[in-house]
Design a protein around this motif. Structure first.
Motif, PDB file in Angstrom:
ATOM      1  N   GLU A 162       0.832  -1.201   0.000  1.00  0.00           N
ATOM      2  CA  GLU A 162       0.000   0.000   0.000  1.00  0.00           C
ATOM      3  C   GLU A 162       0.869   1.255   0.000  1.00  0.00           C
ATOM      4  O   GLU A 162       0.570   2.229  -0.696  1.00  0.00           O
ATOM      5  N   ALA A 163       1.954   1.223   0.775  1.00  0.00           N
ATOM      6  CA  ALA A 163       2.839   2.384   0.823  1.00  0.00           C
ATOM      7  C   ALA A 163       3.485   2.640  -0.537  1.00  0.00           C
ATOM      8  O   ALA A 163       3.612   3.789  -0.979  1.00  0.00           O
ATOM      9  N   GLU A 164       3.886   1.564  -1.228  1.00  0.00           N
ATOM     10  CA  GLU A 164       4.522   1.722  -2.548  1.00  0.00           C
ATOM     11  C   GLU A 164       3.522   2.252  -3.569  1.00  0.00           C
ATOM     12  O   GLU A 164       3.847   3.137  -4.374  1.00  0.00           O
ATOM     13  N   LEU A 165       2.295   1.735  -3.556  1.00  0.00           N
ATOM     14  CA  LEU A 165       1.271   2.234  -4.481  1.00  0.00           C
ATOM     15  C   LEU A 165       0.966   3.700  -4.219  1.00  0.00           C
ATOM     16  O   LEU A 165       0.795   4.494  -5.152  1.00  0.00           O
ATOM     17  N   ASP A 166       0.912   4.071  -2.947  1.00  0.00           N
ATOM     18  CA  ASP A 166       0.636   5.470  -2.603  1.00  0.00           C
ATOM     19  C   ASP A 166       1.788   6.368  -3.028  1.00  0.00           C
ATOM     20  O   ASP A 166       1.579   7.466  -3.551  1.00  0.00           O
ATOM     21  N   THR A 198      -3.291   5.651  -7.236  1.00  0.00           N
ATOM     22  CA  THR A 198      -4.409   5.731  -6.288  1.00  0.00           C
ATOM     23  C   THR A 198      -5.500   4.720  -6.607  1.00  0.00           C
ATOM     24  O   THR A 198      -6.084   4.101  -5.701  1.00  0.00           O
ATOM     25  N   GLU A 199      -5.809   4.547  -7.883  1.00  0.00           N
ATOM     26  CA  GLU A 199      -6.875   3.625  -8.266  1.00  0.00           C
ATOM     27  C   GLU A 199      -6.550   2.202  -7.818  1.00  0.00           C
ATOM     28  O   GLU A 199      -7.387   1.512  -7.228  1.00  0.00           O
ATOM     29  N   ALA A 200      -5.320   1.754  -8.074  1.00  0.00           N
ATOM     30  CA  ALA A 200      -4.914   0.418  -7.643  1.00  0.00           C
ATOM     31  C   ALA A 200      -4.930   0.303  -6.125  1.00  0.00           C
ATOM     32  O   ALA A 200      -5.321  -0.723  -5.567  1.00  0.00           O
ATOM     33  N   LEU A 201      -4.517   1.378  -5.438  1.00  0.00           N
ATOM     34  CA  LEU A 201      -4.502   1.368  -3.978  1.00  0.00           C
ATOM     35  C   LEU A 201      -5.908   1.218  -3.406  1.00  0.00           C
ATOM     36  O   LEU A 201      -6.137   0.456  -2.463  1.00  0.00           O
ATOM     37  N   VAL A 202      -6.873   1.942  -3.995  1.00  0.00           N
ATOM     38  CA  VAL A 202      -8.256   1.864  -3.514  1.00  0.00           C
ATOM     39  C   VAL A 202      -8.810   0.455  -3.704  1.00  0.00           C
ATOM     40  O   VAL A 202      -9.462  -0.107  -2.808  1.00  0.00           O
ATOM     41  N   LEU A 261      -1.206 -14.455  -3.967  1.00  0.00           N
ATOM     42  CA  LEU A 261      -0.701 -14.442  -5.328  1.00  0.00           C
ATOM     43  C   LEU A 261      -0.660 -13.027  -5.883  1.00  0.00           C
ATOM     44  O   LEU A 261       0.345 -12.583  -6.448  1.00  0.00           O
ATOM     45  N   CYS A 262      -1.759 -12.273  -5.704  1.00  0.00           N
ATOM     46  CA  CYS A 262      -1.828 -10.914  -6.252  1.00  0.00           C
ATOM     47  C   CYS A 262      -0.898  -9.961  -5.514  1.00  0.00           C
ATOM     48  O   CYS A 262      -0.300  -9.069  -6.121  1.00  0.00           O
ATOM     49  N   THR A 263      -0.780 -10.126  -4.193  1.00  0.00           N
ATOM     50  CA  THR A 263       0.127  -9.268  -3.437  1.00  0.00           C
ATOM     51  C   THR A 263       1.567  -9.496  -3.872  1.00  0.00           C
ATOM     52  O   THR A 263       2.324  -8.549  -4.109  1.00  0.00           O
ATOM     53  N   ALA A 264       1.961 -10.766  -3.981  1.00  0.00           N
ATOM     54  CA  ALA A 264       3.323 -11.063  -4.412  1.00  0.00           C
ATOM     55  C   ALA A 264       3.568 -10.604  -5.850  1.00  0.00           C
ATOM     56  O   ALA A 264       4.648 -10.079  -6.166  1.00  0.00           O
ATOM     57  N   LEU A 265       2.593 -10.790  -6.733  1.00  0.00           N
ATOM     58  CA  LEU A 265       2.748 -10.349  -8.121  1.00  0.00           C
ATOM     59  C   LEU A 265       2.926  -8.837  -8.193  1.00  0.00           C
ATOM     60  O   LEU A 265       3.783  -8.330  -8.928  1.00  0.00           O
TER      61      LEU A 265
END
Length: 478
Positions: free
Chosen positions: A342-346, A351-355, A462-466
């Motif tokens: 979340e920190a990296e996306l922010d 923002t869209e991916a983070l939400v 899987l999605c978090t690691a990807l």
């Protein structure tokens, strides 16, 4: 990559996040009141871009939404009246257009029926040409070829699925090698995801009640598990003074919630005691012959918390050993705290991916597994789209469903290792994996009944690691 944070920093970050969401809810109420929109909890949650469970969990927000909805009914705004009038006009126009389409459709069906009746009469009268056997054989051959093509496509899909499963282990190993990524159990500090949820504890209380365990049995469980000592409770409460006292449910509920609060704040012993009382309680229930009917809900809830309850076969005395096994060696980052992803996306401004990711976490925590899968797929689609724009010159057309096109720019078909940081992934060094996981995300998604707790948890991993893998391979532009 973020530095490890303290529980105090996580609590402050969580409070800032909660305050920001509350402000969005109040702003959404103000906007909807001003423009006369219909006010419901779901509508306000959608306007504020958060899950409706957030409003239900905060009594002040829940009361504010109900009050605004009540005021809208008793004193509707002029905007609401205008919108209603326009809606009536639009509905009237739609109905007229629909009637016109239905009338045209009826005429078309009548013409078609007339043609079919005429053709049938023509053939039965012996005036038509005989059936063309060659044309039928050609159609059969065409259908056979279609079946062969579909069979080959299915085999290719199975190969991609096997490749994705194989690379899942490599992804997790890669994630564990990232500097600064430490286990959430380091230093015996727990977060909300590492301990059992109140939902699981509630199922334990229900299972104990349905199995007719006495108050004395429940006190024995509390003593054997060490829960009172771990949660620093007064053990004299376990003494039966001959008075009525709390009922069986409350005998368990009060100390369980106290230990749960201790575990959430970092008390490792309280967490272990909660695991032990669940295991011991399951053994007592299984001993009474209620394992299958009573423990099913507890078993499913434990899977969402990251544990599998295994009930052994009965021995000569009818006792059944129960084991509580963690599903993964490390906890999946599905808590409400600010995670490294979340920190990296922010930080990147995605923002869209983070939400979408935060919504997936909330849905998973609420055990709404189909909704969590849908939000994970949306997160991956948004992430690959932004990475393609930043690194490959891909043009965002503003429409949904761009995941496949964006992924095609992030890897090189037929490419060989090694992968170069910042460049498209070779097909045989990450590209096939990315494509395969994307295909997996389109099965057992937002359809109730197609996803259980274990399957949804694997998707979360899987999605978090990807996402972490892609963000590392495609670093932020300077």
């Amino acid at each position: 990559m973020t530095e490890p944070t303290t529980p105090t920093a996580l609590a402050k970050a969580r409070r800032r996040d909660v305050n920001h969401r509350q402000q969005r809810v109040h702003q959404a109420l103000a906007d909807m009141t001003a423009d006369g929109s219909e006010i419901t909890i779901s509508a306000v949650a959608a306007q504020a871009r958060l899950h409706r469970s957030f409003i239900h969990r905060h009594s002040d927000l829940h009361a504010a939404v109900l009050d605004a909805a009540s005021r809208a009914l008793t004193a509707p705004s002029p905007a609401s009246t205008a919108i209603s009038h326009r809606s009536v006009l639009a509905e009237n126009a739609n109905l007229r257009a629909q009637n016109h389409r239905q009338a045209q459709h009826i005429r078309d069906l009548e013409d078609r029926l007339s043609d079919l009746i005429g053709q049938q009469a023509f053939e039965r009268g012996g005036l038509g040409a005989p059936t063309n056997a060659a044309a039928l054989q050609a159609e059969i051959d065409k259908q056979r070829q279609t079946v062969l093509d579909l069979t080959r496509a299915l085999e290719e899909r199975d190969e991609e699925l096997a490749a994705a499963r194989e690379t899942n282990r490599r992804l997790m190993a890669e994630l564990n090698r990232i500097p600064g990524a430490t286990s959430p159990l380091a230093g015996a500090i727990l977060t909300g995801v590492n301990t059992l949820s109140t939902r699981t504890l509630g199922h334990l209380i229900t299972a104990a009640g349905n199995s007719y365990l006495s108050k004395s049995d429940l006190r024995d469980l509390l003593m054997q598990s060490g829960l009172y000592e771990a949660a620093e409770l007064d053990p004299t409460e376990l003494i039966d003074h001959g008075t009525s006292g709390p009922n069986r449910q409350e005998t368990l509920r009060t100390p369980l919630l106290a230990a749960h609060e201790q575990a959430r704040t970092g008390n490792r012993e309280a967490h272990d005691a909660l695991l032990e009382i669940v295991r011991l309680g399951a053994e007592r229930v299984a001993r009474r012959g209620y394992a299958e009917s009573t423990l099913s809900a507890l078993h499913e809830s434990l899977l969402s918390d990251g544990y599998e309850l295994r009930v052994g076969d009965p021995d000569l005395h009818g006792n059944r050993e129960c084991r509580l096994l963690p599903i993964d060696p490390d906890a999946v980052p599905v808590g409400t705290e600010i995670t490294a992803l979340e920190a990296e996306l922010d930080q990147r401004g995605y923002t869209e991916a983070l939400v979408h990711y935060r919504s997936a976490v909330d849905n998973f925590t609420d055990q709404d597994h189909p909704a969590s899968n849908r939000q994970l797929r949306n997160m991956v689609e948004s992430l690959v789209k932004h990475l393609a724009v930043d690194h490959t010159g891909y043009t965002d057309n503003g429409r949904s469903g761009q995941g496949g096109a964006a992924i095609n720019t992030l890897y090189t078909p037929g490419g060989r290792p090694p992968a170069v940081v910042g460049q498209p992934l070779p097909e045989n060094d990450g590209g096939r994996m990315l494509h395969g996981i994307w295909n997996i995300l389109h099965s057992n998604g937002p359809h109730p009944g197609l996803s259980n707790a274990d399957e949804a948890r694997i998707r979360m991993q899987l999605c978090t690691a990807l996402a972490r893998f892609l963000l590392k391979h495609f670093p932020a532009r300077p």
